[in-house]
Design a protein around this motif. Structure first.
Motif, PDB file in Angstrom:
ATOM      1  N   GLY A  87      -5.181  -0.392  10.796  1.00 40.98           N
ATOM      2  CA  GLY A  87      -4.685  -1.054   9.597  1.00 40.98           C
ATOM      3  C   GLY A  87      -4.338  -0.058   8.509  1.00 40.98           C
ATOM      4  O   GLY A  87      -3.904   1.065   8.778  1.00 40.98           O
ATOM      5  N   PHE A  88      -4.560  -0.454   7.254  1.00 42.15           N
ATOM      6  CA  PHE A  88      -4.287   0.445   6.138  1.00 42.15           C
ATOM      7  C   PHE A  88      -5.284   0.187   5.014  1.00 42.15           C
ATOM      8  O   PHE A  88      -5.862  -0.901   4.894  1.00 42.15           O
ATOM      9  CB  PHE A  88      -2.846   0.325   5.645  1.00 42.15           C
ATOM     10  CG  PHE A  88      -2.384  -1.072   5.277  1.00 42.15           C
ATOM     11  CD1 PHE A  88      -2.430  -1.545   3.984  1.00 42.15           C
ATOM     12  CD2 PHE A  88      -1.859  -1.921   6.269  1.00 42.15           C
ATOM     13  CE1 PHE A  88      -1.988  -2.818   3.656  1.00 42.15           C
ATOM     14  CE2 PHE A  88      -1.402  -3.200   5.947  1.00 42.15           C
ATOM     15  CZ  PHE A  88      -1.472  -3.644   4.641  1.00 42.15           C
ATOM     16  N   LYS A  89      -5.490   1.205   4.184  1.00 39.40           N
ATOM     17  CA  LYS A  89      -6.466   1.146   3.110  1.00 39.40           C
ATOM     18  C   LYS A  89      -5.895   1.828   1.871  1.00 39.40           C
ATOM     19  O   LYS A  89      -5.240   2.866   1.971  1.00 39.40           O
ATOM     20  CB  LYS A  89      -7.768   1.835   3.514  1.00 39.40           C
ATOM     21  CG  LYS A  89      -8.844   1.810   2.421  1.00 39.40           C
ATOM     22  CD  LYS A  89     -10.133   2.448   2.891  1.00 39.40           C
ATOM     23  CE  LYS A  89     -11.139   2.565   1.743  1.00 39.40           C
ATOM     24  NZ  LYS A  89     -11.514   1.249   1.178  1.00 39.40           N
ATOM     25  N   PHE A  90      -6.174   1.245   0.712  1.00 38.95           N
ATOM     26  CA  PHE A  90      -5.624   1.751  -0.539  1.00 38.95           C
ATOM     27  C   PHE A  90      -6.583   2.734  -1.199  1.00 38.95           C
ATOM     28  O   PHE A  90      -7.804   2.575  -1.161  1.00 38.95           O
ATOM     29  CB  PHE A  90      -5.297   0.588  -1.471  1.00 38.95           C
ATOM     30  CG  PHE A  90      -4.269  -0.330  -0.885  1.00 38.95           C
ATOM     31  CD1 PHE A  90      -2.942   0.047  -0.858  1.00 38.95           C
ATOM     32  CD2 PHE A  90      -4.632  -1.538  -0.315  1.00 38.95           C
ATOM     33  CE1 PHE A  90      -1.987  -0.774  -0.278  1.00 38.95           C
ATOM     34  CE2 PHE A  90      -3.685  -2.362   0.264  1.00 38.95           C
ATOM     35  CZ  PHE A  90      -2.361  -1.975   0.276  1.00 38.95           C
ATOM     36  N   ARG A  91      -5.989   3.749  -1.831  1.00 37.78           N
ATOM     37  CA  ARG A  91      -6.751   4.813  -2.487  1.00 37.78           C
ATOM     38  C   ARG A  91      -6.344   4.962  -3.948  1.00 37.78           C
ATOM     39  O   ARG A  91      -6.442   6.032  -4.512  1.00 37.78           O
ATOM     40  CB  ARG A  91      -6.505   6.142  -1.756  1.00 37.78           C
ATOM     41  CG  ARG A  91      -6.898   6.137  -0.278  1.00 37.78           C
ATOM     42  CD  ARG A  91      -8.390   5.992  -0.106  1.00 37.78           C
ATOM     43  NE  ARG A  91      -8.788   6.145   1.302  1.00 37.78           N
ATOM     44  CZ  ARG A  91     -10.046   6.040   1.717  1.00 37.78           C
ATOM     45  NH1 ARG A  91     -11.011   5.783   0.841  1.00 37.78           N
ATOM     46  NH2 ARG A  91     -10.340   6.174   2.999  1.00 37.78           N
ATOM     47  N   SER A  92      -5.909   3.878  -4.541  1.00 38.17           N
ATOM     48  CA  SER A  92      -5.407   3.924  -5.909  1.00 38.17           C
ATOM     49  C   SER A  92      -5.602   2.572  -6.579  1.00 38.17           C
ATOM     50  O   SER A  92      -5.725   1.536  -5.913  1.00 38.17           O
ATOM     51  CB  SER A  92      -3.922   4.291  -5.906  1.00 38.17           C
ATOM     52  OG  SER A  92      -3.344   4.096  -7.171  1.00 38.17           O
ATOM     53  N   THR A  93      -5.607   2.585  -7.914  1.00 35.07           N
ATOM     54  CA  THR A  93      -5.707   1.342  -8.692  1.00 35.07           C
ATOM     55  C   THR A  93      -4.326   0.807  -9.073  1.00 35.07           C
ATOM     56  O   THR A  93      -4.222  -0.119  -9.871  1.00 35.07           O
ATOM     57  CB  THR A  93      -6.515   1.589  -9.974  1.00 35.07           C
ATOM     58  OG1 THR A  93      -5.854   2.594 -10.770  1.00 35.07           O
ATOM     59  CG2 THR A  93      -7.925   2.068  -9.644  1.00 35.07           C
TER      60      THR A  93
END
Length: 340
Positions: free
Chosen positions: A307-313
């Motif tokens: 999948g994918f994962k976010f590293r930012s707001t």
């Protein structure tokens, strides 16, 4: 009973690289053939990366030399020296600066449909369809009546996302979807508008319904998608507004993800593994914008083995308690994926 491990997961029924594949190329200012797609594409979406230029969409039904721009309301254009042919392993280009400017870099996202279109009479309006049901993708053309109607899409399941545009009448790209809340909602691909209720009957496994006006006027084209295990996913998620952002399970390692906030204005943001070969990823293009590729450290995402994962707001894809829709295509099914 089998051990709980990826080796014992079922094999994917669709090989991703045979149905969707991005490629990068550099413009020459002269004729050239782009290879490495791995199949003869039926839908190719091209975007110049290094300077401002419109998103250019080509498909087998409308013909190779005919283009639409996802970032405008313009009618279909024709350029004999632009995108000139769909080839067995890619496509051919002429000397047009639109898609082949000397020393400029480009990305091309390529999908396999069903080749030459066939007639479909399932709806109230007869359509011409190039369909790849096993991969959950079809290209549909019809003549709009400026009123509500139904159109056959030739898929075996309900399309979860449809991207449609009039070829002959100036107007917005209409993007209906069922995945936000089960009912029909829509936004516009050429704008940053939030999603809103779409006043038509829900799609079925054989037809989708069109609204009047821009949604069914003149010669129409639509690109229809539904999720396929191990190959594609149309889905939603909720942002947390934290640099340790949410993880979205696709069941495969993505090659491409397009994301749009549903409850507020935001861009249609596109990430892929050809432009960003390692995590963390930050190279972004936008469907509604002609701007060059943006490499912004405030726009960070990891593509993982499943999948994918976010590293930012960044609120464009990870605002606190905000809802988002995404369209993702696989590089490799989870069973055969390694971490990046």
């Amino acid at each position: 009973f089998l051990a709980l491990c990826t080796q014992n997961l079922p094999d994917a029924t669709v090989i991703p690289s045979e149905n969707f594949n991005p490629v990068l190329y550099t413009g020459t200012g002269g004729t050239q053939s782009i290879t490495g797609v791995g199949f003869q594409p039926d839908f190719s979406w091209l975007k110049e990366r290094t300077s401002t230029s419109s998103n250019a969409l080509f498909d087998v039904i409308r013909g190779a030399t005919n283009y639409l721009k996802s970032n405008t309301t313009e009618v279909e254009g024709t350029e004999a020296t632009g995108f000139t042919a769909f080839d067995s392993d890619g496509f051919s280009l002429g000397n047009s600066g639109f898609v082949n400017e000397h020393l400029q870099t480009y990305v091309a996202w390529n999908w396999k449909a069903g080749g030459t279109a066939v007639s479909n009479s399932n709806g109230s309006i007869t359509s011409q369809v190039s369909a790849n049901p096993s991969a959950g993708f079809s290209i549909v053309s019809w003549v709009g009546t400026n009123t509500t109607g139904s159109v056959g899409h030739s898929l075996s399941q309900i399309p979860e996302l449809i991207i449609s545009k009039s070829r002959t009448v100036v107007g917005d790209w209409i993007v209906p979807t069922t995945v936000i809340d089960g009912s029909m909602d829509y936004s516009r691909l050429n704008t940053t508008n939030a999603f809103a209720t779409y006043g038509v009957t829900a799609t079925t496994s054989s037809i989708f319904y069109t609204a009047g006006g821009a949604g069914n006027r003149g010669d129409m084209i639509a690109y229809c998608f539904h999720s396929v295990d191990g190959h594609s996913r149309v889905g939603t998620y909720i942002g947390n507004g934290n640099a340790d952002g949410p993880f979205v399970n696709c069941g495969f390692r993505p090659a491409y993800v397009m994301i749009k906030r549903t409850n507020s204005t935001s861009s249609w943001q596109i990430f892929d593994t050809d432009r960003d070969v390692t995590n963390v990823m930050s190279r972004q293009l936008k469907a509604e914008d002609s701007a060059a590729e943006n490499n912004n450290t405030n726009q960070l995402i990891d593509f993982t083995s499943n999948g994918f994962k976010f590293r930012s707001t960044n609120g464009g894809y990870n605002g606190s308690a905000s809802s988002y829709i995404f369209l993702a295509f696989a590089e490799s099914p989870f069973k055969h994926s390694n971490a990046r």
